[in-house]
Design an enzyme around this catalytic site. Sequence first.
Site, PDB file in Angstrom:
ATOM      1  N   MET A  51      91.462  36.677  41.036  1.00  0.00           N
ATOM      2  CA  MET A  51      91.345  36.769  39.590  1.00  0.00           C
ATOM      3  C   MET A  51      90.641  38.074  39.245  1.00  0.00           C
ATOM      4  O   MET A  51      89.493  38.287  39.672  1.00  0.00           O
ATOM      5  CB  MET A  51      90.581  35.553  39.062  1.00  0.00           C
ATOM      6  N   ASN A  63     100.108  25.425  39.278  1.00  0.00           N
ATOM      7  CA  ASN A  63      98.837  26.013  38.842  1.00  0.00           C
ATOM      8  C   ASN A  63      98.694  25.833  37.338  1.00  0.00           C
ATOM      9  O   ASN A  63      99.672  25.758  36.622  1.00  0.00           O
ATOM     10  CB  ASN A  63      98.843  27.517  39.211  1.00  0.00           C
ATOM     11  N   GLY A  64      97.427  25.776  36.905  1.00  0.00           N
ATOM     12  CA  GLY A  64      97.135  25.738  35.479  1.00  0.00           C
ATOM     13  C   GLY A  64      96.374  24.492  35.079  1.00  0.00           C
ATOM     14  O   GLY A  64      96.897  23.385  35.159  1.00  0.00           O
ATOM     15  N   ARG A 103      90.279  28.918  37.703  1.00  0.00           N
ATOM     16  CA  ARG A 103      88.950  28.869  37.079  1.00  0.00           C
ATOM     17  C   ARG A 103      88.077  27.756  37.641  1.00  0.00           C
ATOM     18  O   ARG A 103      86.876  27.947  37.827  1.00  0.00           O
ATOM     19  CB  ARG A 103      89.113  28.729  35.556  1.00  0.00           C
ATOM     20  N   GLN A 145      97.849  39.781  46.288  1.00  0.00           N
ATOM     21  CA  GLN A 145      98.797  39.746  45.176  1.00  0.00           C
ATOM     22  C   GLN A 145      99.066  41.159  44.667  1.00  0.00           C
ATOM     23  O   GLN A 145      98.132  41.890  44.341  1.00  0.00           O
ATOM     24  CB  GLN A 145      98.274  38.907  44.011  1.00  0.00           C
ATOM     25  N   HIS A 194     102.527  28.849  37.323  1.00  0.00           N
ATOM     26  CA  HIS A 194     101.535  28.533  36.301  1.00  0.00           C
ATOM     27  C   HIS A 194     102.314  27.814  35.195  1.00  0.00           C
ATOM     28  O   HIS A 194     103.173  28.418  34.558  1.00  0.00           O
ATOM     29  CB  HIS A 194     100.884  29.830  35.802  1.00  0.00           C
ATOM     30  N   CYS A 211     101.200  37.742  34.757  1.00  0.00           N
ATOM     31  CA  CYS A 211     100.084  38.325  33.993  1.00  0.00           C
ATOM     32  C   CYS A 211     100.582  38.865  32.654  1.00  0.00           C
ATOM     33  O   CYS A 211     101.528  39.642  32.619  1.00  0.00           O
ATOM     34  CB  CYS A 211      99.426  39.443  34.805  1.00  0.00           C
TER      35      CYS A 211
HETATM   36  C1  LIG Z   1      89.324  36.263  34.861  1.00  0.00           C
HETATM   37  C2  LIG Z   1      90.715  35.870  35.333  1.00  0.00           C
HETATM   38  C3  LIG Z   1      91.468  36.790  36.042  1.00  0.00           C
HETATM   39  C4  LIG Z   1      92.745  36.441  36.489  1.00  0.00           C
HETATM   40  N1  LIG Z   1      93.432  37.331  37.256  1.00  0.00           N
HETATM   41  C5  LIG Z   1      94.626  36.955  37.785  1.00  0.00           C
HETATM   42  C6  LIG Z   1      95.317  37.792  38.707  1.00  0.00           C
HETATM   43  O1  LIG Z   1      94.854  38.872  39.080  1.00  0.00           O
HETATM   44  N2  LIG Z   1      96.513  37.366  39.168  1.00  0.00           N
HETATM   45  C7  LIG Z   1      97.052  36.153  38.803  1.00  0.00           C
HETATM   46  O2  LIG Z   1      98.127  35.785  39.270  1.00  0.00           O
HETATM   47  N3  LIG Z   1      96.425  35.350  37.954  1.00  0.00           N
HETATM   48  C8  LIG Z   1      95.228  35.724  37.446  1.00  0.00           C
HETATM   49  N4  LIG Z   1      94.571  34.871  36.602  1.00  0.00           N
HETATM   50  C9  LIG Z   1      95.211  33.593  36.212  1.00  0.00           C
HETATM   51  C10 LIG Z   1      94.857  32.492  37.208  1.00  0.00           C
HETATM   52  O3  LIG Z   1      95.305  32.831  38.503  1.00  0.00           O
HETATM   53  C11 LIG Z   1      95.541  31.183  36.814  1.00  0.00           C
HETATM   54  O4  LIG Z   1      96.945  31.337  36.850  1.00  0.00           O
HETATM   55  C12 LIG Z   1      95.155  30.712  35.409  1.00  0.00           C
HETATM   56  O5  LIG Z   1      93.781  30.905  35.151  1.00  0.00           O
HETATM   57  C13 LIG Z   1      95.500  29.233  35.245  1.00  0.00           C
HETATM   58  O6  LIG Z   1      94.965  28.455  36.312  1.00  0.00           O
HETATM   59  P1  LIG Z   1      93.517  27.723  36.219  1.00  0.00           P
HETATM   60  O7  LIG Z   1      93.580  26.850  35.005  1.00  0.00           O
HETATM   61  O8  LIG Z   1      93.420  26.969  37.506  1.00  0.00           O
HETATM   62  O9  LIG Z   1      92.497  28.800  36.059  1.00  0.00           O
HETATM   63  C14 LIG Z   1      93.290  35.182  36.169  1.00  0.00           C
HETATM   64  C15 LIG Z   1      92.518  34.268  35.458  1.00  0.00           C
HETATM   65  C16 LIG Z   1      91.236  34.596  35.034  1.00  0.00           C
HETATM   66  C17 LIG Z   1      90.416  33.578  34.276  1.00  0.00           C
END
Ligand SMILES: Cc1cc2nc3c(=O)[nH]c(=O)nc-3n(C[C@H](O)[C@H](O)[C@H](O)COP(=O)(O)O)c2cc1C
Length: 317
Positions: free
Chosen positions: A1, A194-195, A217, A53, A154, A83
């Site tokens: 992330m 995911n999500g 998260r 990634q 996601h 993204c």
């Molecule tokens: C601060 C932050 C940075 C993130 N950076 C990336 C990233 O570099 N690549 C990616 O695929 N997803 C990124 N995400 C998205 C997460 O991988 C994930 O898909 C999204 O937060 C939903 O999943 P969660 O509810 O489990 O967090 C990021 C999320 C956050 C909060």
Amino acid sequence: MMDWTDRHCRVFHRRLSLRARLYTEMVTTGAVIHGPRERLLGFSAEEQPVAVQLGGSEPADLAEAAKIAAEFGYVEINLNVGCPSDRVQDGRFGACLMREPGLVARCVAAMKRAVDVPVTVKCRIGVDEQDTGPALDALADAVVAEGVDALIVHARKAWLQGLSPKENRDVPPLDYVRVYRLKQRLPDLPIAINGGIATLDEAEAHLRHVDGVMLGRAAYQNPGLLLDVDRRLFSETGPPRQARAVAESLIPYIEAHVAAGGKVSNVTRHMLGLFQGMPGARAYRRHLATHAAKPDAGAQVLREALSFVRENAARAA
Ligand SMILES: Cc1cc2nc3c(=O)[nH]c(=O)nc-3n(C[C@H](O)[C@H](O)[C@H](O)COP(=O)(O)O)c2cc1C
């Protein structure tokens, strides 16, 4: 992330779970090819298995970046098709690639030719006004045709106009059933969901429908969650891991990092949520947040912080 995770975070998370696969934040092909590679891609063997990634949409650049990453030892190369940030849209990669399954397929094909390790894609279920039925199927079919090794989905759309990246992680509704339907249609393709997944109970429920679960998260903000992953999700036997023991195991790592010129907080910033729900967690967190970034701080700061946490106290429900 991006902006959250880094190699120190992965060392910490690896000590919480030996089995979970860890992913780097997105690194763009331009950065990998032209930037400071060791800083961007370097990691230690103890973090394995780690996937990198990549962000990009030029097949030749992705192939080159994948090859470089594979030489660093990453066990999987993942392409970001999820993204939604403006910066990423300008570069025509990330979630906007949901509209270009043919291009994503060419990217996957080029990466597959370049490396022996698995090549995977992380995507959304659609973007903007796309119908998530055909949009996700088209993307999945296109990459399956080029031999993609797995898909991480996601389970919400991204709105590329009008929502910030942060809103795009919360506002569009989650549609887990759409991901389950994809798995039913493509039973041979490994699919991770995911999500919004916040607990291991939820992860187990998803695993009745798909092959894997990716936590973002929740894993970062409540890392203690990972302590039980090996036993519950990978059927490992053996005593449960303990948060305090993991934190203490990082003291030599922090000492080495400080000796090499780093700051205690580079490591401990990822550990603030470790004792969530336990007596003393707030004082632990406050102590680290106040003292670990000071220039003269040493690993002692973590020892002091740990003294606030009531050992073996039950986690509050
Ligand atoms: C601060 C932050 C940075 C993130 N950076 C990336 C990233 O570099 N690549 C990616 O695929 N997803 C990124 N995400 C998205 C997460 O991988 C994930 O898909 C999204 O937060 C939903 O999943 P969660 O509810 O489990 O967090 C990021 C999320 C956050 C909060």
